[in-house]
Design a protein around this motif. Sequence first.
Motif: not given
Length: 372
Positions: A153-164
């Motif tokens: 449940r996070q961006c594969a490239y930057c690792g950010i969470k809790d965003v669409p």
Amino acid sequence: MMGNYHVRICRRVGAGDSPLDSIGIALVNNRDEVIWGMELHHRGQQIKDSLETRKAVRRGRRARHTRYRQTRFLNRTRPEGWLNAPSLRHRVLTIETWVKRLMKFAPIVTLTQELVKFDLQAMQNPEISGTEYQQGTLHGYECREYLLEKWNRQCAYCGIKDVPLEVEHIQPKSKGGSDRISNLCLACHKCNQNKGNKDVKEFLKGKPEVLSRILKQAKSPLKDAAAVNSTRWALLKVLGRFGLKVYANSGARTKFNRIKLGLPKAHWIDAACVDFVEKLIILTTKILTVKSTGKGTRRLCRINKFGFPCSNPRTSYEHGWNTGDVATGKGVTGRVVVQSKTRLEIRIDGKRIGAQLSDFKKLHCKDGYSYA
């Protein structure tokens, strides 16, 4: 406990490289109040690894010029409802055990299971049988759910969470990429726009560690999803033996309820959202986390890589303590290891705290699970 209660079960696959196949269980009363929750981790991968070790040892013995048992086939009968792997049977029987335990403490009237199904064929080959096969009401939902679990449940490239998060093609379709699950990942809107139709190696040429992680994680197998598919009907049949009302709902209903009620993502909360609910009142925040550990092994002693004994034979004592019991003493609490007929030992974080039997107080007998 007064009134009637409902047990709701939700199953999820392991995320990323995790071998854990987890389930959430929630106990809900007639007032739509969640009074108890738990997350249970199976040991299917541990069972599989043990069977492969046994298989390798047996084959090694047969290859040596010593007395051995000949290989046998066609000498086993399969009962009705047979599951072809002990790791799959373990998943079903473990859930059955915990439902029986809950029935001892609360008047259960209904059992609700999330009958989730991951469409492995559509994941691997979207053109398998035409557009009608894929364009139903829930088209693409199970695939997105699997990707959310797979990529944590996070961006594969930057690792950010809790965003669409958006479904992203690792190898762009304009450059020969496909829609199969091994070519899909999750990305935030910014990373998705920056990557565009670039090749993933070109986009991450300055980040070799991230590139290596993505390529490795993208090829992780679908074995957890296959295990859920293989056991879902067997589990529903087992739940029907309790003589209670049993309901089955889809994963779409679970996600719809959780989003509508604004609840956080967790296995036990997903379990509470499995049924048709208009409201949910969460009365508990401390849930029970359980990991299946097994009750031991049938081996009389450990063996080395050549199949020969490398430890003393297993010994039983009459003092009533067993390796795996939970005890407290000497300022620590943990699982004990029986050393002799007069001595126990607790091992925590690589440290060994040993003492006499009288220095420990038993808190819980070994039952095949560890609790947190």
